[in-house]
Design an enzyme around this catalytic site. Structure first.
Site, PDB file in Angstrom:
ATOM      1  N   CYS A  65     -27.111 -46.342  33.314  1.00 27.39           N
ATOM      2  CA  CYS A  65     -26.725 -46.913  33.537  1.00 27.39           C
ATOM      3  C   CYS A  65     -24.684 -46.707  34.078  1.00 27.39           C
ATOM      4  CB  CYS A  65     -26.187 -48.203  33.606  1.00 27.39           C
ATOM      5  SG  CYS A  65     -26.044 -48.863  32.369  1.00 27.39           S
ATOM      6  N   GLU A  97     -22.091 -58.648  28.056  1.00 31.03           N
ATOM      7  CA  GLU A  97     -22.915 -58.904  26.785  1.00 31.03           C
ATOM      8  C   GLU A  97     -22.056 -58.550  25.903  1.00 31.03           C
ATOM      9  OE1 GLU A  97     -26.997 -56.721  28.650  1.00 31.03           O
ATOM     10  OE2 GLU A  97     -27.141 -58.678  29.499  1.00 31.03           O
ATOM     11  N   ASN A 157     -34.903 -47.750  32.177  1.00 30.61           N
ATOM     12  CA  ASN A 157     -34.380 -46.231  32.186  1.00 30.61           C
ATOM     13  C   ASN A 157     -34.134 -46.526  29.751  1.00 30.61           C
ATOM     14  OD1 ASN A 157     -32.471 -48.117  32.156  1.00 30.61           O
ATOM     15  ND2 ASN A 157     -31.162 -47.414  32.041  1.00 30.61           N
ATOM     16  N   GLU A 162     -26.545 -57.749  34.484  1.00 28.46           N
ATOM     17  CA  GLU A 162     -25.984 -56.383  34.150  1.00 28.46           C
ATOM     18  C   GLU A 162     -26.564 -55.136  36.028  1.00 28.46           C
ATOM     19  OE1 GLU A 162     -24.297 -55.329  32.481  1.00 28.46           O
ATOM     20  OE2 GLU A 162     -23.466 -56.945  31.219  1.00 28.46           O
TER      21      GLU A 162
HETATM   22  P1  NAD Z   1     -34.621 -52.536  39.569  1.00 24.35           P
HETATM   23  O1  NAD Z   1     -33.734 -53.276  39.950  1.00 24.35           O
HETATM   24  O2  NAD Z   1     -35.640 -52.084  40.290  1.00 24.35           O
HETATM   25  O3  NAD Z   1     -35.882 -53.269  38.178  1.00 24.35           O
HETATM   26  C1  NAD Z   1     -35.716 -54.018  37.186  1.00 24.35           C
HETATM   27  C2  NAD Z   1     -36.402 -55.304  37.394  1.00 24.35           C
HETATM   28  O4  NAD Z   1     -36.556 -55.680  37.680  1.00 24.35           O
HETATM   29  C3  NAD Z   1     -37.575 -54.821  36.478  1.00 24.35           C
HETATM   30  O5  NAD Z   1     -38.230 -54.710  35.484  1.00 24.35           O
HETATM   31  C4  NAD Z   1     -38.162 -54.426  38.217  1.00 24.35           C
HETATM   32  O6  NAD Z   1     -39.784 -54.961  37.978  1.00 24.35           O
HETATM   33  C5  NAD Z   1     -37.971 -56.558  38.479  1.00 24.35           C
HETATM   34  N1  NAD Z   1     -38.255 -56.907  39.995  1.00 24.35           N
HETATM   35  C6  NAD Z   1     -37.878 -55.812  41.525  1.00 24.35           C
HETATM   36  N2  NAD Z   1     -37.900 -56.436  41.798  1.00 24.35           N
HETATM   37  C7  NAD Z   1     -38.076 -58.262  41.656  1.00 24.35           C
HETATM   38  C8  NAD Z   1     -37.603 -59.521  42.349  1.00 24.35           C
HETATM   39  N3  NAD Z   1     -37.646 -59.213  43.519  1.00 24.35           N
HETATM   40  N4  NAD Z   1     -37.265 -60.438  41.051  1.00 24.35           N
HETATM   41  C9  NAD Z   1     -37.381 -60.030  40.167  1.00 24.35           C
HETATM   42  N5  NAD Z   1     -37.667 -59.071  39.276  1.00 24.35           N
HETATM   43  C10 NAD Z   1     -37.034 -57.995  40.431  1.00 24.35           C
HETATM   44  O7  NAD Z   1     -34.568 -51.315  38.496  1.00 24.35           O
HETATM   45  P2  NAD Z   1     -34.903 -50.346  37.698  1.00 24.35           P
HETATM   46  O8  NAD Z   1     -34.394 -49.686  38.915  1.00 24.35           O
HETATM   47  O9  NAD Z   1     -35.988 -50.215  37.196  1.00 24.35           O
HETATM   48  O10 NAD Z   1     -33.464 -49.616  37.125  1.00 24.35           O
HETATM   49  C11 NAD Z   1     -32.260 -49.250  37.167  1.00 24.35           C
HETATM   50  C12 NAD Z   1     -30.877 -49.604  38.242  1.00 24.35           C
HETATM   51  O11 NAD Z   1     -30.932 -50.032  36.323  1.00 24.35           O
HETATM   52  C13 NAD Z   1     -29.922 -48.760  37.979  1.00 24.35           C
HETATM   53  O12 NAD Z   1     -29.609 -49.280  39.231  1.00 24.35           O
HETATM   54  C14 NAD Z   1     -29.141 -49.133  36.740  1.00 24.35           C
HETATM   55  O13 NAD Z   1     -27.981 -48.769  37.363  1.00 24.35           O
HETATM   56  C15 NAD Z   1     -28.995 -50.117  36.674  1.00 24.35           C
HETATM   57  N6  NAD Z   1     -29.393 -50.562  35.378  1.00 24.35           N
HETATM   58  C16 NAD Z   1     -27.801 -51.169  35.122  1.00 24.35           C
HETATM   59  C17 NAD Z   1     -27.615 -51.328  33.442  1.00 24.35           C
HETATM   60  C18 NAD Z   1     -26.425 -52.191  32.892  1.00 24.35           C
HETATM   61  O14 NAD Z   1     -26.589 -52.349  31.481  1.00 24.35           O
HETATM   62  N7  NAD Z   1     -25.182 -52.519  33.514  1.00 24.35           N
HETATM   63  C19 NAD Z   1     -28.076 -50.983  32.591  1.00 24.35           C
HETATM   64  C20 NAD Z   1     -29.065 -50.387  32.845  1.00 24.35           C
HETATM   65  C21 NAD Z   1     -30.271 -50.098  33.835  1.00 24.35           C
END
Ligand code: NAD
Length: 487
Positions: free
Chosen positions: A287, A468, A155, A253
């Site tokens: 997020c 963080e 995102n 996060e």
């Molecule tokens: P996601 O969990 O699908 O993917 C995040 C990352 O993890 C990607 O690089 C993905 O390739 C990797 N990943 C996926 N499966 C994995 C596995 N089994 N092992 C290791 N890595 C793996 O999330 P997304 O769809 O990319 O992002 C959206 C989510 O992120 C939303 O839930 C959002 O709220 C959250 N988010 C949180 C913050 C925060 O600071 N709290 C900030 C931004 C986004």
């Protein structure tokens, strides 16, 4: 839909060199729905090579003086800033966000992340205590840990990646980073400046690919003792499980279901302007975005009318349109998921006040395959509705009336997440009282997304583990030791 154009083809960056992979995956331009880029589909082998390069570089990099690490990080920040427009265009094409947003938020903040940690590393001190009756002195010592595995979402691609890389390398660790497979381009662009900035080979390695293949290989690599992850709660649960046998240090996060609470004394004009922004910025794909708005009953009708009016002015257009407030969502699947929530709300008898299924969406013919939708405001939902409980992560927000302070605190806390919350009131006492009782790692009053990077960032409950920020990231990316000397 695949066209015959020449695709941009990315390569992994390992040990200071760009390296090809055996296979590639498609990356789509969300504003057209067309493939425009091929991203390495890295596996265990590539991740292993990157970890090995990072491990070799660690003794050298960790012995650099903080001021020397700081100098190259500042140089890297300058180089990105000098190419800010190219980065902003690429971030927008990759993610679907407006160029304006990438130009004013994503890339400047990426530059600032590097400068912030380049500076903050110069100012940490450790503790010392004296036990005179025992002739003993105690002090703490902090040392970098080794190879840090950094996994980031789609995102805010470069913003969240540099938010991890900067503190990790500032503290003297070396890193293997895996950006989201859907938004890899700006990370790859940054690699082109690492050597010019003076970052030694192997200090920053970037391996592109999917979560289950590349991400999991990093999580399960025995030579990666720390994992900093930003993404969904579901993926975090898998990471916890997979890393458990290695007892890795984790920073997580995660998702949110962030409430805004509007009390009857709020300045409604400021509140509406900011709450439209907090609900729909970056297509609602932050997020920290607001997705539940609780409004005190005496001002509910007025708020709703003003909010719907302002939302209708939030223009959806192609990312290059300078008048656009919102671009395209990240993917076809995500668009279907977000719209699916609106359908579920309709099936539950909710009212769509504006947006999808109510208003027309105007997108140019060349972008009809893009993943666009209108910002949507829903009312009439019960607390237990999935739209009120689950993270939608799109431009959909629900407005609900409330009567008392007690009731709204219960409702705001009545979800599994606890990332952020916003309070709107002119009553300082009320603001403090409510802030104290909200289960959220970040609480804003009369504002949203105001961040001082010195202070902790992160969520409670299913929104995360750890924090963080200047002090917290320093503590995460170093190991502490207590030393006692008898004199
Ligand atoms: P996601 O969990 O699908 O993917 C995040 C990352 O993890 C990607 O690089 C993905 O390739 C990797 N990943 C996926 N499966 C994995 C596995 N089994 N092992 C290791 N890595 C793996 O999330 P997304 O769809 O990319 O992002 C959206 C989510 O992120 C939303 O839930 C959002 O709220 C959250 N988010 C949180 C913050 C925060 O600071 N709290 C900030 C931004 C986004």
């Amino acid at each position: 839909m695949e066209t015959k154009q020449a695709f941009l083809q990315l390569q992994n960056y390992i040990g200071g060199k760009f390296v090809s992979t055996k296979s590639y995956i498609n990356s789509y331009d969300p504003s057209t729905g067309e493939v425009y880029c091929k991203v390495p589909d890295s596996d265990k082998e590539e991740v292993g090579a990157a970890v090995s390069a990072a491990k070799t570089a660690f003794p050298i990099w960790s012995s650099w003086r903080p001021q020397d690490r700081s100098r190259v990080m500042n140089k890297l920040a300058d180089l990105i800033e000098n190419h800010l427009e190219e980065f902003a265009q690429a971030e927008s094409k990759d993610q679907g966000k407006t160029v304006t947003f990438a130009r004013t938020v994503d890339i400047p903040r990426s530059v600032y992340n590097l400068r912030f940690f380049a500076s903050s590393i110069l100012h940490h001190t450790t503790e010392c205590t004296h036990m005179d009756h025992l002739n003993c002195m105690n002090y703490t010592m902090r040392t970098p840990i080794g190879v840090a595995g950094l996994i980031s979402p789609w995102n805010l691609p470069l913003y969240l990646l540099t938010w991890k890389i900067a503190p990790a390398i500032a503290c003297g660790n070396t890193v293997v980073a895996k950006p989201s497979e859907m938004t890899s381009v700006t990370a790859w662009m940054m690699c082109q400046y690492l050597s010019e900035a003076g970052v030694p080979p192997g200090v920053v390695n970037i391996v592109f690919g999917t979560g289950p293949r590349a991400g999991e290989a990093l999580v399960c690599h025995p030579d990666v003792p720390i994992i900093s992850f930003t993404g969904s709660t579901v993926t975090a649960q898998r990471i916890i499980e997979k890393s458990a046998p290695y007892c890795k240090k984790l920073s997580l996060e995660l998702g949110g279901k962030n409430p805004a609470i509007v009390f009857e004394d709020a300045n409604l004009e400021d509140c509406v302007t900011t709450t439209v922004r907090s609900s729909f910025s970056n297509q609602g794909e932050i997020c920290l975005c607001t997705s539940r708005i609780y409004v005190q009953r005496s001002v509910y009708d007025k708020f709703l009318q003003m909010f719907v009016e302002a939302t209708r002015k939030w223009k959806v257009s192609i990312p290059s349109d300078p008048t656009a407030s919102m671009g395209a969502l990240i993917s076809e699947t995500h668009l279907a998921k977000v719209k699916g929530y609106i359908k579920k709300a309709l099936a539950e008898g909710a009212t769509i006040n504006c947006g999808e299924y109510v208003d027309p969406l105007h997108i140019p013919p060349n972008n009809q395959g893009g993943y666009f939708m209108l910002p949507t405001v829903i009312t009439g939902l019960k607390e237990e509705s999935c739209c009120m409980q689950e993270e939608i992560f799109g431009p959909v927000t629900c407005v609900v009336p409330f009567d008392t302070e007690e009731e709204v605190i219960d409702k705001a806390n009545g979800v599994k997440y606890g990332l952020a919350a916003t309070i709107w009131t002119r009553d300082v006492g009320l603001s403090h009282r409510v802030a104290k009782r909200l289960q959220a790692g970040l609480v804003w009053t009369n504002c949203w997304l105001v961040r001082d990077l010195n202070l902790p960032f992160g969520g409670m409950k299913a929104s995360g583990l750890g924090r963080e920020g200047a002090k917290d990231s320093y503590e995460f990316f170093t190991e502490v030791k207590t030393v006692t000397i008898k004199h």
